[in-house]
Scaffold this motif. Structure first.
Motif, PDB file in Angstrom:
ATOM      1  N   GLU A  15       0.927  -1.214  -0.050  1.00  5.44           N
ATOM      2  CA  GLU A  15       0.006  -0.091  -0.154  1.00  5.44           C
ATOM      3  C   GLU A  15       0.809   1.389   0.058  1.00  5.44           C
ATOM      4  OE1 GLU A  15      -3.677   2.258   2.564  1.00  5.44           O
ATOM      5  OE2 GLU A  15      -2.876   0.248   3.262  1.00  5.44           O
ATOM      6  N   LEU A  19       0.993   4.052  -2.811  1.00  8.91           N
ATOM      7  CA  LEU A  19       1.097   5.460  -2.810  1.00  8.91           C
ATOM      8  C   LEU A  19       2.137   6.407  -3.118  1.00  8.91           C
ATOM      9  CD1 LEU A  19      -0.950   5.285   0.804  1.00  8.91           C
ATOM     10  CD2 LEU A  19      -1.688   6.272  -1.347  1.00  8.91           C
ATOM     11  N   ASP A  26       1.893  11.763  -9.735  1.00 15.22           N
ATOM     12  CA  ASP A  26       1.231  13.015  -9.851  1.00 15.22           C
ATOM     13  C   ASP A  26       2.124  14.201  -9.829  1.00 15.22           C
ATOM     14  OD1 ASP A  26      -1.494  13.813  -9.032  1.00 15.22           O
ATOM     15  OD2 ASP A  26      -1.012  14.292  -7.012  1.00 15.22           O
ATOM     16  N   SER A  65       3.972  15.464   5.412  1.00 10.86           N
ATOM     17  CA  SER A  65       3.716  16.140   4.386  1.00 10.86           C
ATOM     18  C   SER A  65       3.381  17.826   4.722  1.00 10.86           C
ATOM     19  CB  SER A  65       2.159  15.476   3.797  1.00 10.86           C
ATOM     20  OG  SER A  65       2.543  14.088   3.386  1.00 10.86           O
ATOM     21  N   GLN A  91       1.155   5.732   4.989  1.00 12.17           N
ATOM     22  CA  GLN A  91      -0.240   5.517   4.526  1.00 12.17           C
ATOM     23  C   GLN A  91      -1.074   6.835   4.613  1.00 12.17           C
ATOM     24  OE1 GLN A  91       0.953   3.267   6.452  1.00 12.17           O
ATOM     25  NE2 GLN A  91       0.458   1.030   5.740  1.00 12.17           N
ATOM     26  N   GLN A  92      -1.178   7.306   5.942  1.00 13.47           N
ATOM     27  CA  GLN A  92      -2.134   8.603   6.144  1.00 13.47           C
ATOM     28  C   GLN A  92      -1.350   9.845   5.419  1.00 13.47           C
ATOM     29  OE1 GLN A  92      -2.392   8.145  10.239  1.00 13.47           O
ATOM     30  NE2 GLN A  92      -4.243   6.997  10.358  1.00 13.47           N
ATOM     31  N   LEU A  94       0.840  10.389   2.847  1.00 12.24           N
ATOM     32  CA  LEU A  94       0.785  10.136   1.713  1.00 12.24           C
ATOM     33  C   LEU A  94      -0.537  10.402   0.940  1.00 12.24           C
ATOM     34  CD1 LEU A  94       3.586   7.584   0.881  1.00 12.24           C
ATOM     35  CD2 LEU A  94       3.787  10.039   0.470  1.00 12.24           C
ATOM     36  N   ARG A  95      -1.474   9.830   1.721  1.00 12.24           N
ATOM     37  CA  ARG A  95      -2.758   9.896   1.213  1.00 12.24           C
ATOM     38  C   ARG A  95      -3.453  11.364   1.324  1.00 12.24           C
ATOM     39  NH1 ARG A  95      -4.800   5.628   4.487  1.00 12.24           N
ATOM     40  NH2 ARG A  95      -4.599   4.091   3.315  1.00 12.24           N
ATOM     41  N   ALA A  96      -3.104  11.954   2.740  1.00 12.36           N
ATOM     42  CA  ALA A  96      -3.430  13.544   2.824  1.00 12.36           C
ATOM     43  C   ALA A  96      -2.662  14.393   1.945  1.00 12.36           C
ATOM     44  CB  ALA A  96      -2.873  13.652   4.354  1.00 12.36           C
ATOM     45  N   LEU A  98      -2.047  13.770  -1.324  1.00 12.34           N
ATOM     46  CA  LEU A  98      -2.712  13.583  -2.798  1.00 12.34           C
ATOM     47  C   LEU A  98      -4.019  14.092  -2.436  1.00 12.34           C
ATOM     48  CD1 LEU A  98      -1.742   9.797  -3.206  1.00 12.34           C
ATOM     49  CD2 LEU A  98      -0.769  11.642  -4.548  1.00 12.34           C
ATOM     50  N   GLU A  99      -4.500  13.941  -1.301  1.00 12.46           N
ATOM     51  CA  GLU A  99      -5.900  14.976  -1.250  1.00 12.46           C
ATOM     52  C   GLU A  99      -5.899  16.594  -0.897  1.00 12.46           C
ATOM     53  OE1 GLU A  99      -7.915  12.520   1.817  1.00 12.46           O
ATOM     54  OE2 GLU A  99      -7.838  10.796   0.715  1.00 12.46           O
TER      55      GLU A  99
END
Length: 165
Positions: A15, A19, A26, A65, A91-92, A94-96, A98-99
């Motif tokens: 995962e 990411l 991106d 981030s 995980q958290q 990298l997701r944040a 990207l969002e």
């Protein structure tokens, strides 16, 4: 990388690898400190002009981030000011990242605050650095993806001159 900031013998979990690949696709430029095979630190940047989106990966559980105003950046490894910060596991964080909305989006963070020293990459861990810039297509991917969201999210907002759209 492991908790002692040494190269890890085990690759990132699937995962996290996905990411990190998504971040690269991106349009982020990735800097691998100590080479790409066993980096001791990974720093990714996406330059918006007035802002730089930044991720610093020290370990699977130590990722930060941030969005940094470029007027306050003299060294990307030691930013002094942030307008957004998210520190967590890979995980958290990298997701944040990207969002995070487009810098011109009405919900985009803009309030400057001092950057924590945890965002700084020690000089001893920066060298040697392997820089992986994005492909020409990927370099525009983040701008296009978030630009579409910006237009979609703001299409319903009346124009400031009093004329409704």
């Amino acid at each position: 990388m492991n908790a002692n900031n040494q190269p890890a013998d085990v690759p990132f979990p699937a995962e996290v690898d996905e990411l990190l690949t998504a971040v690269a696709r991106d349009g982020f430029t990735l800097r691998y400190c100590n080479g790409t095979h066993q980096p001791t630190l990974i720093v990714g940047t996406y330059d918006w002009g007035p802002f730089v989106d930044l991720v610093v990966i020290r370990d699977i559980d130590e990722v930060i981030s941030a969005r940094v105003p470029t007027t306050d950046v003299t060294d990307i490894f030691t930013p002094e000011v942030v307008v957004w910060l998210y520190a967590s596991n890979a995980q958290q964080a990298l997701r944040a990242l990207l969002e995070l909305p487009h810098p011109w989006h009405p919900d985009a963070p803009t309030t400057p605050a001092p950057a924590p020293t945890a965002l700084h990459a020690p000089a001893a861990r920066q060298s040697p650095v392997t820089v992986r810039p994005p492909s020409t297509w990927a370099a525009r991917a983040r701008q296009l993806r978030l630009g579409v969201a910006l237009v979609t999210d703001t299409a319903e907002i009346p124009q400031r001159n009093g004329v409704n759209t």
